[in-house]
Write an enzyme that holds these catalytic residues in place. Structure first.
Site, PDB file in Angstrom:
ATOM      1  N   ARG A  29       0.659  -0.943   0.337  1.00 39.73           N
ATOM      2  CA  ARG A  29      -0.067  -0.466  -0.214  1.00 39.73           C
ATOM      3  C   ARG A  29       0.274   1.444   0.184  1.00 39.73           C
ATOM      4  NH1 ARG A  29      -2.332  -4.448   1.363  1.00 39.73           N
ATOM      5  NH2 ARG A  29      -5.371  -4.232   1.430  1.00 39.73           N
ATOM      6  N   GLY A  94      -0.540 -11.825  -5.363  1.00 40.46           N
ATOM      7  CA  GLY A  94      -1.849 -11.346  -5.528  1.00 40.46           C
ATOM      8  C   GLY A  94      -2.048  -9.903  -5.723  1.00 40.46           C
ATOM      9  N   SER A 166     -12.654  -9.856   0.861  1.00 41.74           N
ATOM     10  CA  SER A 166     -11.047  -9.635   0.395  1.00 41.74           C
ATOM     11  C   SER A 166     -11.168  -8.411   0.330  1.00 41.74           C
ATOM     12  CB  SER A 166     -10.947 -10.202  -0.796  1.00 41.74           C
ATOM     13  OG  SER A 166     -10.345  -9.500  -1.478  1.00 41.74           O
ATOM     14  N   ASP A 313      -4.444 -16.286   6.501  1.00 44.71           N
ATOM     15  CA  ASP A 313      -2.941 -16.366   6.164  1.00 44.71           C
ATOM     16  C   ASP A 313      -2.340 -17.110   7.069  1.00 44.71           C
ATOM     17  OD1 ASP A 313      -2.993 -14.333   3.672  1.00 44.71           O
ATOM     18  OD2 ASP A 313      -2.245 -13.005   4.689  1.00 44.71           O
TER      19      ASP A 313
HETATM   20  C1  S3P Z   1      -4.350  -9.255   2.045  1.00 46.51           C
HETATM   21  C2  S3P Z   1      -5.557  -9.606   1.894  1.00 46.51           C
HETATM   22  C3  S3P Z   1      -5.783 -11.300   2.105  1.00 46.51           C
HETATM   23  C4  S3P Z   1      -4.349 -11.600   2.218  1.00 46.51           C
HETATM   24  C5  S3P Z   1      -2.889 -11.471   1.332  1.00 46.51           C
HETATM   25  C6  S3P Z   1      -2.695  -9.902   1.668  1.00 46.51           C
HETATM   26  C7  S3P Z   1      -3.798  -7.960   1.427  1.00 46.51           C
HETATM   27  O1  S3P Z   1      -6.521 -11.034   0.615  1.00 46.51           O
HETATM   28  O2  S3P Z   1      -4.571 -13.541   2.652  1.00 46.51           O
HETATM   29  O3  S3P Z   1      -1.938 -11.788   2.216  1.00 46.51           O
HETATM   30  O4  S3P Z   1      -3.151  -6.948   1.351  1.00 46.51           O
HETATM   31  O5  S3P Z   1      -4.596  -6.922   0.824  1.00 46.51           O
HETATM   32  P1  S3P Z   1      -7.785 -11.362   0.168  1.00 46.51           P
HETATM   33  O6  S3P Z   1      -8.110  -9.974   0.816  1.00 46.51           O
HETATM   34  O7  S3P Z   1      -8.123 -11.871  -1.083  1.00 46.51           O
HETATM   35  O8  S3P Z   1      -8.219 -12.460   1.087  1.00 46.51           O
END
Ligand code: S3P
Length: 425
Positions: A29, A94, A166, A313
């Site tokens: 971020r 991701g 999420s 996580d």
């Molecule tokens: C994250 C959100 C989570 C987490 C990922 C980091 C983030 O995923 O599992 O390791 O930094 O916003 P989701 O929000 O898709 O569950």
């Protein structure tokens, strides 16, 4: 491809760990949000791991200047976003792919986001659909990356409810709205990690959460720059909390960890299982930060079916504690585990079975009989950093060989160094 041999611990430990990796979510971020200001953001202890280096590199490709000196990273934002001709590489992350997709949806121009072979198999429709519904033009490959984004700096207002809990989806929508949108609202079934909202509010954005509805009011003016020290990542620190909770007579102090309530639920579960855990709050600026002290106590089984986004996580590491706890443990409502860096339900269960642990896969989680004794095995991480590190911790009980450990570099480059130090007296 590297592998890791873990040797059985010969004695209990009493450690003070002050070099846990910095928080991954907050670091991503920092790279993205710094582009909402017209002044340099100063970040101390930005996570120097592959995932977050990829995010920083994307900021650079979009025109930011990055200066790194010791633990200080200065991000000088561009006056206008540059439009790179080559794809922007998200690697294994991701979070990078989904959050940058949100940001770029609100920028005029064409961009391509791509990633490694694991990331290309993770679902992207969860961000592509809502972003397209507000006016972004995104072409995916049947719901998967690469994503070709034609951004729009005049996105529509939205009142979006997400059926998927999420933080990545929530953040993508907030970033799109702030970058190129209108006054909007966002709701989710269960509150997910809230770093995006906290950090943007710290920068002067008008984002409020009233009775679990998030109101986002973008302005055309640049926000204040970020000036922060990234705390240690509670998900990374958790490996050593579990190591302590399964090693009789051991104690650990985990220094300067984010104590954000949406991030420490796994510690609360470990406490409910019997571990002795205390939290020592040190500061509260963007985030509550402090030390976590864990002392060994005999563990017992637990059923976990609530607040899943707050510990998603940490579930692979928690499964190691569940395996030796007295009595059965169950994890349910955790289907999201199937679309993480690996299918963490089948990956954790297959590897636990290799270690001689009695456990069963469920569609949305697993059950672990408990009271087991780990046996040394050769573990396949499936390229998933959290699986690799969780089974390395189990290896402290009996020795373990973990195959395919390059992935540890994505979030916790000095993990092995700290692990080795546990055996030094
Ligand atoms: C994250 C959100 C989570 C987490 C990922 C980091 C983030 O995923 O599992 O390791 O930094 O916003 P989701 O929000 O898709 O569950």
């Amino acid at each position: 491809m590297n592998s890791l041999k873990v040797v059985k611990l010969k004695a209990p430990f009493d450690r003070f760990i002050s070099n846990i990796a910095s928080d991954k979510s907050i670091s991503h971020r920092c790279a993205i949000l710094s582009l909402f200001s017209d002044k340099p953001s100063v970040i101390y202890d930005y996570l120097q791991a592959q995932d977050t280096k990829d995010s920083l590199n994307i900021a650079k490709r979009l025109g930011a200047k990055i200066e790194t000196k010791n633990n200080k990273t200065t991000i000088i934002p561009p006056s206008t976003i540059a439009i790179p001709t080559d794809p922007l590489e998200c690697g294994n992350a991701g979070t990078a792919m989904r959050l940058w997709a949100g940001f770029l949806s609100g920028c005029g121009g064409e961009f391509v986001l791509t990633g490694d072979k694991y990331l290309l198999k993770r679902p992207m429709a969860r961000v592509v659909k809502p972003l397209c519904s507000i006016g972004a033009n995104i072409t995916d490959h049947r719901g998967f990356a690469p994503l070709a984004i034609i951004g729009n700096n005049n996105l529509k207002s939205f009142d979006f409810h997400s059926d998927i809990d999420s933080a990545q989806v929530k953040s993508a929508m907030i970033l799109a709205c702030i970058k190129g949108g209108q006054n909007s609202t966002y709701t989710e079934n269960n509150l997910t990690r809230d770093h995006t909202e906290r950090m943007l509010v710290g920068m002067g954005a008008d984002i409020t959460n009233i009775e679990d509805k998030i109101y986002i009011k973008p302005t055309n003016k640049p926000y204040r720059p970020l000036n922060l020290t990234v705390p240690s990542d509670p998900s990374s620190a958790f490996f050593f909390a579990v190591a302590t909770a399964i090693t009789p007579n051991s104690k650990v102090v985990l220094k300067n960890v984010s104590l954000n309530p949406t991030r420490i639920e796994a510690y609360r579960c470990l406490e409910q299982m019997g571990a002795d855990i205390t939290y020592d709050l040190k500061e509260d600026i963007y985030e509550p930060i402090g030390d976590i002290v864990v002392r060994y106590r005999q563990l017992h089984g637990i059923t976990i079916g609530q607040n899943i986004p707050w510990l998603i996580d940490e579930l692979p590491a928690l499964s190691i504690a569940m395996s030796i706890a007295k009595g059965k443990s169950i994890v349910k409502n955790a289907k999201e585990l199937r679309v993480k860096e690996s299918d963490r339900i089948s990956c954790v269960i297959d590897n636990l079975k290799l270690c001689g642990i009695k456990c069963h896969e469920l569609e949305d989680g697993y059950s672990i009989d408990g009271g087991g004794m780990f046996q040394k095995a050769t573990i396949n991480s499936h390229g998933d950093h959290r699986v690799a590190m969780s089974f390395a911790i189990a290896g402290l009980l009996c020795g373990m060989e973990i195959e395919d450990t390059d992935c540890i570099e994505t979030s916790f480059p000095n993990f092995q160094e700290i692990l080795r130090e546990l055996s030094c007296r």
